[in-house]
Design a protein around this motif. Sequence first.
Motif, PDB file in Angstrom:
ATOM      1  N   ALA A  65       0.830  -1.203   0.000  1.00 49.41           N
ATOM      2  CA  ALA A  65       0.000   0.000   0.000  1.00 49.41           C
ATOM      3  C   ALA A  65       0.864   1.252   0.000  1.00 49.41           C
ATOM      4  O   ALA A  65       0.601   2.218  -0.730  1.00 49.41           O
ATOM      5  CB  ALA A  65      -0.941  -0.011   1.198  1.00 49.41           C
ATOM      6  N   SER A  66       1.906   1.249   0.803  1.00 52.40           N
ATOM      7  CA  SER A  66       2.805   2.400   0.867  1.00 52.40           C
ATOM      8  C   SER A  66       3.487   2.645  -0.478  1.00 52.40           C
ATOM      9  O   SER A  66       3.699   3.795  -0.893  1.00 52.40           O
ATOM     10  CB  SER A  66       3.851   2.191   1.957  1.00 52.40           C
ATOM     11  N   ASP A  67       3.825   1.566  -1.174  1.00 55.56           N
ATOM     12  CA  ASP A  67       4.484   1.687  -2.471  1.00 55.56           C
ATOM     13  C   ASP A  67       3.541   2.317  -3.494  1.00 55.56           C
ATOM     14  O   ASP A  67       3.943   3.182  -4.282  1.00 55.56           O
ATOM     15  CB  ASP A  67       4.947   0.308  -2.944  1.00 55.56           C
ATOM     16  N   PHE A  68       2.270   1.904  -3.486  1.00 56.08           N
ATOM     17  CA  PHE A  68       1.305   2.484  -4.422  1.00 56.08           C
ATOM     18  C   PHE A  68       1.047   3.953  -4.095  1.00 56.08           C
ATOM     19  O   PHE A  68       0.960   4.797  -5.003  1.00 56.08           O
ATOM     20  CB  PHE A  68      -0.005   1.700  -4.391  1.00 56.08           C
ATOM     21  N   GLU A  97     -13.102  19.725  -0.995  1.00 61.52           N
ATOM     22  CA  GLU A  97     -11.670  19.809  -0.738  1.00 61.52           C
ATOM     23  C   GLU A  97     -10.867  18.842  -1.602  1.00 61.52           C
ATOM     24  O   GLU A  97      -9.673  19.062  -1.827  1.00 61.52           O
ATOM     25  CB  GLU A  97     -11.400  19.518   0.744  1.00 61.52           C
ATOM     26  N   ILE A  98     -11.494  17.768  -2.054  1.00 61.66           N
ATOM     27  CA  ILE A  98     -10.827  16.778  -2.899  1.00 61.66           C
ATOM     28  C   ILE A  98     -11.734  16.448  -4.074  1.00 61.66           C
ATOM     29  O   ILE A  98     -12.948  16.708  -4.038  1.00 61.66           O
ATOM     30  CB  ILE A  98     -10.486  15.484  -2.116  1.00 61.66           C
ATOM     31  N   ASP A  99     -11.149  15.874  -5.131  1.00 60.96           N
ATOM     32  CA  ASP A  99     -11.918  15.514  -6.322  1.00 60.96           C
ATOM     33  C   ASP A  99     -12.101  14.011  -6.478  1.00 60.96           C
ATOM     34  O   ASP A  99     -12.878  13.575  -7.338  1.00 60.96           O
ATOM     35  CB  ASP A  99     -11.223  16.061  -7.579  1.00 60.96           C
ATOM     36  N   ALA A 100     -11.381  13.211  -5.701  1.00 60.51           N
ATOM     37  CA  ALA A 100     -11.502  11.756  -5.829  1.00 60.51           C
ATOM     38  C   ALA A 100     -11.042  11.082  -4.546  1.00 60.51           C
ATOM     39  O   ALA A 100     -10.306  11.680  -3.742  1.00 60.51           O
ATOM     40  CB  ALA A 100     -10.679  11.245  -7.011  1.00 60.51           C
ATOM     41  N   ILE A 101     -11.506   9.854  -4.366  1.00 58.96           N
ATOM     42  CA  ILE A 101     -11.103   9.030  -3.223  1.00 58.96           C
ATOM     43  C   ILE A 101     -10.602   7.702  -3.769  1.00 58.96           C
ATOM     44  O   ILE A 101     -11.261   7.067  -4.599  1.00 58.96           O
ATOM     45  CB  ILE A 101     -12.282   8.769  -2.261  1.00 58.96           C
ATOM     46  N   VAL A 102      -9.418   7.302  -3.336  1.00 57.99           N
ATOM     47  CA  VAL A 102      -8.870   5.991  -3.680  1.00 57.99           C
ATOM     48  C   VAL A 102      -8.825   5.167  -2.392  1.00 57.99           C
ATOM     49  O   VAL A 102      -8.195   5.594  -1.416  1.00 57.99           O
ATOM     50  CB  VAL A 102      -7.463   6.115  -4.292  1.00 57.99           C
ATOM     51  N   VAL A 103      -9.514   4.031  -2.392  1.00 53.23           N
ATOM     52  CA  VAL A 103      -9.611   3.202  -1.191  1.00 53.23           C
ATOM     53  C   VAL A 103      -8.760   1.946  -1.370  1.00 53.23           C
ATOM     54  O   VAL A 103      -8.966   1.179  -2.327  1.00 53.23           O
ATOM     55  CB  VAL A 103     -11.076   2.804  -0.905  1.00 53.23           C
ATOM     56  N   LEU A 104      -7.787   1.765  -0.480  1.00 55.36           N
ATOM     57  CA  LEU A 104      -6.988   0.543  -0.433  1.00 55.36           C
ATOM     58  C   LEU A 104      -7.480  -0.262   0.770  1.00 55.36           C
ATOM     59  O   LEU A 104      -7.195   0.081   1.920  1.00 55.36           O
ATOM     60  CB  LEU A 104      -5.490   0.870  -0.299  1.00 55.36           C
ATOM     61  N   ARG A 105      -8.238  -1.313   0.491  1.00 53.52           N
ATOM     62  CA  ARG A 105      -8.838  -2.078   1.572  1.00 53.52           C
ATOM     63  C   ARG A 105      -7.779  -2.776   2.410  1.00 53.52           C
ATOM     64  O   ARG A 105      -6.621  -2.935   1.987  1.00 53.52           O
ATOM     65  CB  ARG A 105      -9.827  -3.100   1.004  1.00 53.52           C
ATOM     66  N   GLU A 106      -8.191  -3.248   3.567  1.00 52.42           N
ATOM     67  CA  GLU A 106      -7.251  -3.939   4.446  1.00 52.42           C
ATOM     68  C   GLU A 106      -6.765  -5.248   3.845  1.00 52.42           C
ATOM     69  O   GLU A 106      -5.735  -5.783   4.250  1.00 52.42           O
ATOM     70  CB  GLU A 106      -7.899  -4.199   5.808  1.00 52.42           C
ATOM     71  N   THR A 107      -7.493  -5.751   2.854  1.00 53.87           N
ATOM     72  CA  THR A 107      -7.076  -6.987   2.169  1.00 53.87           C
ATOM     73  C   THR A 107      -6.244  -6.694   0.926  1.00 53.87           C
ATOM     74  O   THR A 107      -6.021  -7.593   0.108  1.00 53.87           O
ATOM     75  CB  THR A 107      -8.321  -7.792   1.763  1.00 53.87           C
ATOM     76  N   PHE A 108      -5.812  -5.434   0.752  1.00 50.52           N
ATOM     77  CA  PHE A 108      -5.113  -5.013  -0.464  1.00 50.52           C
ATOM     78  C   PHE A 108      -3.896  -5.903  -0.756  1.00 50.52           C
ATOM     79  O   PHE A 108      -3.756  -6.451  -1.854  1.00 50.52           O
ATOM     80  CB  PHE A 108      -4.671  -3.553  -0.310  1.00 50.52           C
ATOM     81  N   ALA A 109      -3.013  -6.058   0.218  1.00 51.57           N
ATOM     82  CA  ALA A 109      -1.775  -6.809  -0.018  1.00 51.57           C
ATOM     83  C   ALA A 109      -2.068  -8.274  -0.312  1.00 51.57           C
ATOM     84  O   ALA A 109      -1.474  -8.865  -1.215  1.00 51.57           O
ATOM     85  CB  ALA A 109      -0.853  -6.682   1.196  1.00 51.57           C
ATOM     86  N   GLY A 110      -3.009  -8.868   0.426  1.00 54.40           N
ATOM     87  CA  GLY A 110      -3.313 -10.280   0.203  1.00 54.40           C
ATOM     88  C   GLY A 110      -3.897 -10.534  -1.170  1.00 54.40           C
ATOM     89  O   GLY A 110      -3.508 -11.489  -1.856  1.00 54.40           O
ATOM     90  N   GLU A 111      -4.838  -9.685  -1.591  1.00 52.11           N
ATOM     91  CA  GLU A 111      -5.444  -9.875  -2.913  1.00 52.11           C
ATOM     92  C   GLU A 111      -4.430  -9.598  -4.019  1.00 52.11           C
ATOM     93  O   GLU A 111      -4.442 -10.229  -5.075  1.00 52.11           O
ATOM     94  CB  GLU A 111      -6.649  -8.956  -3.061  1.00 52.11           C
ATOM     95  N   LEU A 112      -3.537  -8.628  -3.793  1.00 52.98           N
ATOM     96  CA  LEU A 112      -2.548  -8.290  -4.815  1.00 52.98           C
ATOM     97  C   LEU A 112      -1.575  -9.449  -5.054  1.00 52.98           C
ATOM     98  O   LEU A 112      -1.192  -9.724  -6.200  1.00 52.98           O
ATOM     99  CB  LEU A 112      -1.769  -7.048  -4.381  1.00 52.98           C
TER     100      LEU A 112
END
Length: 376
Positions: A65-68, A97-112
């Motif tokens: 997640a940190s790398d992305f 205040e922002i134009d978009a939201i990117v959500v990295l779920r808690e399962t991000f690393a496992g699914e990746l």
Amino acid sequence: MTGGAGSRIRGLVRKEFLQVRRDASSFAIAFVLPAVLLFLFGFGVSLDAREVPVAVVVEDPTPEASDFVASLINSKYFVPRIMHARPPAERAMLAGEIDAIVVLRETFAGELNASDIRPAPIQAIVDGTNANRGRVLLGYLRGAWANWLAQRGLEDPALARATIDVEQRVWYNPAVDSRNFIVPGLVAIIMTLIGALLTALVVAREWERGTMEALFATPVRTSEILLGKLIPYFTLGMGGMALSVAMAVFVFEVPLRGSLLVLTAASAVFMVTALGMGLVISSVTRNQFVAAQTAILLTMLPAIMLSGFIFDIEAMPAWVQAVTYIVPARYFVAILQTLFLAGNIWPLIWPNLLALALFGTGLLLIAGRRTRKSLE
């Protein structure tokens, strides 16, 4: 042309050049106005998105997640704000205040890192209030995700899960820079206004001052009067066109892939058309203020809305597309964008150039019929 007619036209042209030298407004219209409008629109109008504020919700701060997130931080398109829950990000979007939201779920690393192919483990939420900006931003986010996956695949082939290698190519505008598309069209819009204003204001002023009546008392013919008006302001207009092209190439760095000779010829035909519009307007209004307002309403506004300068003609309703065929700027915009970005593509240039020639001829004939040696 007889010697008498030639000498009369030379006298009228000399008179106009002397008038231009005394009156700085013609130089301002031909040279100052294009430069100012090009600077304002060229730097102010853009269809690209840069430094877009984006909330990145990282539910589990894993190395992946940190790398992305780092890839987004290093991108010129995004200004990420790191958050750890969706509600604050949603409130920030509601507040503008922002134009978009990117959500990295808690399962991000496992699914990746899973061996089987699953849907992309991120969610992108884009503000669609501005539909065009929303589509552009969504495309940027998809591109950022694809580039990051490709980079991970290069670093560690075991992590490359794609089964198809897609190679993208963009022709004619490989940088996908909207300025390369906008500036040539902007030149056409500006020269439409400049050409119409040059003749509309000058001839209307002569009607107001009574000098047209004085010309009617001389042996000059209507055609000679029109030529005497066209030649000086054609010269000024082409000078303004040369300035605009030079700014497009050297200031905005738009590539000119076509022939400069073809560009000059097409510009000359269009300048006659634009000056013809001004002559028709002045012959109808005979008042400087009304002529200026009419020139803006009948030339610049349709050129902006219906020429394909910004708005895609093919996306318009059929009846609006039909209306665009009576807007001369439509054909010049197509010629300029072709010459600047693609080159001498004659199947595109010839039909548009012919249409401009027909418009120019028709407008001059109308101006000739409206400008009669009569005080009625």
